[in-house]
Design an enzyme around this catalytic site. Structure first.
Site, PDB file in Angstrom:
ATOM      1  N   GLU A  29      60.217  72.627  -2.019  1.00  0.00           N
ATOM      2  CA  GLU A  29      61.406  72.386  -1.738  1.00  0.00           C
ATOM      3  C   GLU A  29      61.875  71.607  -0.401  1.00  0.00           C
ATOM      4  OE1 GLU A  29      63.768  76.014  -2.126  1.00  0.00           O
ATOM      5  OE2 GLU A  29      63.095  76.498  -4.069  1.00  0.00           O
TER       6      GLU A  29
ATOM      7  N   GLU B 103      58.408  77.737  -9.676  1.00  0.00           N
ATOM      8  CA  GLU B 103      59.052  79.181  -9.045  1.00  0.00           C
ATOM      9  C   GLU B 103      60.178  79.408 -10.119  1.00  0.00           C
ATOM     10  OE1 GLU B 103      59.757  78.972  -4.864  1.00  0.00           O
ATOM     11  OE2 GLU B 103      61.447  79.962  -5.257  1.00  0.00           O
TER      12      GLU B 103
END
Length: 843
Positions: free
Chosen positions: A423, A531
């Protein structure tokens, strides 16, 4: 004495030294360097010097995390996101004498991880600094060792500037330390690289690349022998090559070995080989070096997902942070093994190292136990996520840290992909070559881009695309056998990381609503849900009705009064029904359904396997650990654990919840997870509440029944025959304590652990599901209490203590051996309850 005479004398010593080694014994030593350190919490002037008096300092053994020893406090600068525990600056010192076997040798110190900003000194001389708190590193002690007298190793650890992490990091020398004594001609650090270019059940080719370091002051010819041993120690094959190594330089020797009818590494049978590398100079053994490896094939397919040994496998994985609950960040092999055992029993086959280089012990265990590992390097690049995080050091250190991770880990058969970022905020940056910062411009140029090339590449790619490309290319340069991925939370093809076209696999964090568009947006690219879920649950707590959905924390202004009241009155508790998740996530069942119904999805890594310290979403302080885990912080499974077990394993599963202690007449939602059966039937005090069957794409059945004290029973059947029965009884008042150790026979190595579950029971032996009794612990013998916990994400009780309150009927005490053979007796006591005692043996 002239130079020629000196060199001749040195050569005589060199070869005389080697001639005393017959090749029948090891010619190196690796010493566990973790005992008898002195520690001081706080900055101390001149603590690196030899003359400094540390006699008043605390004596302890490593690994050590000083943060976990503290009290929770909202005022700690780490914040609740960092676990609300203290940071600071700490000093470690260790004295040692130079032993006879060190003379004429190279002496190194290896650190597996120090959090963070470490400075290492020997006899007052700074050996080096490493800002990254998760990376492994080595220093050469040889030039600064005192042959006569005491040597002082000092380590300063600076975790003072916070927040520097989005989760609990811990503080200190929290992983192992080793002293390595080597001959001048030796295998370099992480100096073997083993690949298998050809694999079948009849034959495998194994290429062994060995990097040899010559720290002797002359050129040498080195005989390199690589021997493959099976897991029983039997020699399978070997190859011998000779190579010239220049003085003060390295050289790489590449050998190919052939294994007939090899044992293939798989998830169910993770067979491991050991490669022994021997170096000889003039026929004399100078080094032996061992590398564990496995033989397997794998591939990611854009249409059919992941294949291991040509068999389609869905990656049923979980994300894991590095902390070990009440032990903090201390890397303990048994504690990691326990976590993996619990996950394996659930049917989990994959581990994502979130979001940093893991402890070596984790990877060794994944090799041995059979897990698909996603090894991850960075949580941020240039752009920061917290004020004092690694982004400050990225420009100077990312190359070295990336290299060290891959060189250290690339022989592990459990690793199937390299993740270069999680991220990272560079996904959205629209800076191009005309708006480069000085740091970014220097970065690109340092990576080998000239100004003309930069201008050309910049026409089609942003600076951040170039950055991604360079990280991916560097990863492949060091290991071309595994794909490169980044965990992204921007699903658009305009994501600058995707635009680089340098990632081998498309990885999404969340954005399940965009999965269906992946084949169209990224044609020919494999896909992995890096995720998923982020479900919120508190073990033992149930909010009804169970079909009421809760998306927390509340997001946006369009929130009803009822939703706001539910959140504000939650008392830091999330329901253990699968009915609560974060705004960016989804329900466990929803994610599992998408995995099973779409072949092109290689699998998922669920956020998370275990609860972890810090990031207490969806609440703030006093919440100080996560609600995301399938398993709580103490290692007690939440109910959804059994849903995965029913889908991911062949074990016969029948799990009924919640407990059966409620108010008379209250409507209770009873859920069941089951498998290997066509139907299940529920009985309340012998009265049938109906038969239920799962529809396609559903993973539980439920009944809404009125509570009456007594017994709830569930029966699963297949073709009319009973498969399994389970029952839950109304518990009476707490009467006694039960102790359940995970192991009673331990190693007397000073590190082995026994995790002991403490349950509060009624007189009939039923767990009291609402019990919160304070339990006191007393130990005698060859052990000490390493930690206590109960799985509560908001308890303010210390982890280092001799007492703990039960949380929904349970708590945990962890016993650690003191390094001596013998026994340990644990007694658990609570006011008004019958005590319990157990004995643990150490040998």
């Amino acid at each position: 004495m002239n130079r020629t005479t000196l060199v001749l004398l040195l050569n005589v010593f060199f070869f005389a030294f080697y001639s005393c080694d017959t090749g029948k014994k090891e010619v190196k030593s690796t010493t566990d360097f973790t005992s008898d350190w002195r520690f001081w919490l706080g900055d101390v002037k001149d603590a690196e010097t030899v003359e400094f008096d540390d006699s008043s300092w605390r004596v302890l053994n490593l690994p050590h995390d000083w943060s976990i020893e503290g009290d929770f406090d909202a005022a700690h600068p780490s914040g609740a996101g960092g676990g609300a525990l203290p940071g600071g600056i700490g000093w470690y010192r260790k004295s040692f004498l130079m032993s006879r076997d060190m003379k004429g040798k190279k002496v190194f110190i290896d650190f597996d991880g120090v959090y963070m900003n470490s400075e290492v000194y020997l006899n007052g001389v700074l050996l080096g600094k490493r800002p990254n708190g998760y990376i492994s590193f080595r220093y050469d002690l040889t030039p600064y060792l005192k042959q006569n007298g005491t040597n002082i190793l000092a380590v300063k650890v600076d975790n003072n500037e916070q927040p520097n992490s989005r989760w609990y990091s811990g503080s200190g020398i929290y992983r192992d330390v080793r002293l390595q004594v080597l001959n001048p001609v030796h295998v370099d650090l992480w100096g073997t690289y083993i690949t298998t270019p050809e694999v079948s059940t009849s034959r495998a080719l194994m290429d062994v690349q060995t990097t040899i370091k010559n720290d002797w002051e002359k050129n040498v010819e080195v005989e390199v022998t690589s021997i493959v041993h099976d897991r029983d120690g039997k020699e399978i094959c070997k190859e011998v090559e000779n190579i010239q190594v220049q003085l003060s330089d390295t050289a790489i020797c590449t050998q190919r070995l052939t294994l007939d009818r090899p044992h293939i590494w798989s998830l169910d049978k993770p067979y491991l080989y050991q490669v022994k590398t021997e170096l000889r100079v003039n026929g004399n053994l100078t080094d032996t070096y061992y590398t564990t490896t496995g033989i397997r094939t794998f591939r990611f397919d854009a249409h059919k997902g992941f294949f291991l040994n040509d068999q389609p496998i869905k990656i049923n994985g979980v994300c894991m942070h590095h902390d070990l609950g009440c032990l903090g960040s201390v890397a303990n092999t048994r504690a990691i093994e326990r976590q993996l055992e619990i996950l394996k029993e659930m049917g989990c086959n994959g581990i994502r190292c979130s979001h940093n280089p893991p402890a070596p012990e984790l990877l060794d265990l994944c090799d041995r136990m059979g897990f698909i590992v996603m090894d991850e390097t960075f949580d941020m690049w240039y752009k920061s996520k917290t004020k004092y995080d690694y982004s400050r050091y990225f420009n100077e250190w990312h190359e070295r840290d990336l290299d060290d991770l891959i060189l250290r880990d690339r022989n592990h058969p459990s690793i199937f992909m390299w993740s270069i970022g999680n991220e990272v905020l560079e996904q959205w940056t629209h800076a191009d070559r005309d708006t480069l910062s000085v740091e970014q411009a220097n970065f690109i140029l340092n990576f080998g881009f000239g100004k003309e090339q930069l201008a050309k590449e910049g026409e089609s790619m942003s600076v951040n695309s170039l950055l991604c490309k360079k990280l991916a290319d560097r990863t492949r340069l060091l290991d071309a056998t595994r794909p490169v991925i980044a965990a992204c939370h921007e699903p658009s093809p305009n994501n600058h990381l995707f635009r680089s076209n340098s990632l081998d696999i498309i990885g999404y964090n969340y954005h399940h609503q965009n999965y269906a568009d992946v084949p169209m947006n990224f044609p020919g690219k494999p896909f992995l849900a890096t995720e998923t879920v982020s479900g919120l649950m508190t073990r033992g707590y149930y909010r009804m009705p169970s079909d009421q959905k809760y998306i927390w924390p509340l997001k946006g202004g369009n929130v009803s009064k009822k939703e706001r009241e539910a959140y504000e009155n939650a008392n830091y508790l999330c329901s253990s029904y699968d009915n609560c998740h974060v705004p960016w996530g989804t329900y466990h069942e929803n994610s599992l359904r998408m995995m099973q119904m779409n072949d092109f999805i290689s699998g998922q890594y669920i956020w998370t396997g275990f609860d972890y310290l810090g990031e207490p979403t969806p609440f703030g302080f006093p919440a100080r650990s996560s609600y995301f885990g399938i398993i709580d912080l103490a290692g007690f499974p939440k109910d959804v654990y059994y849903m995965y077990q029913s889908e991911w394993t062949d074990k016969t599963v029948l799990h009924l919840f919640p407990h059966w202690n409620w108010a008379e007449g209250q409507e209770i939602d009873m859920w069941a997870y089951y498998n290997q059966a066509d139907e299940v039937e529920l009985f309340v005090n012998g009265k049938s509440q109906g038969v239920k069957r799962k529809a396609d794409g559903e993973y539980h059945v439920a009944w809404r029944v009125k509570y009456e004290p007594g017994k709830v029973k569930i029966v699963s059947r297949k073709a009319g025959k009973t498969v399994m029965e389970k029952e839950v009884r109304t518990a009476g008042e707490p009467t006694r304590i039960r102790l359940i150790p995970d192991r009673t026979q331990l190693c007397a190595d000073g590190k082995d652990l026994s995790f002991i579950t403490v349950e509060v029971l009624d007189k009939e032996g039923n767990l009291c599901p609402n019990a919160d009794n304070l339990v006191q612990f007393d130990v005698e013998g060859n052990c000490f209490i390493a930690g206590v916990d109960n799985g509560s994400p908001f308890s303010m009780e210390r982890f280092k203590d001799n007492k703990r309150k039960a949380f929904y009927g349970k708590c945990l005490v962890v016993l650690q051996n003191d390094g001596k053979v013998g026994t340990c007796t644990l007694k658990a006591m609570s006011e008004g309850l019958e005590s319990a005692t157990i004995t643990i043996n150490f040998q």
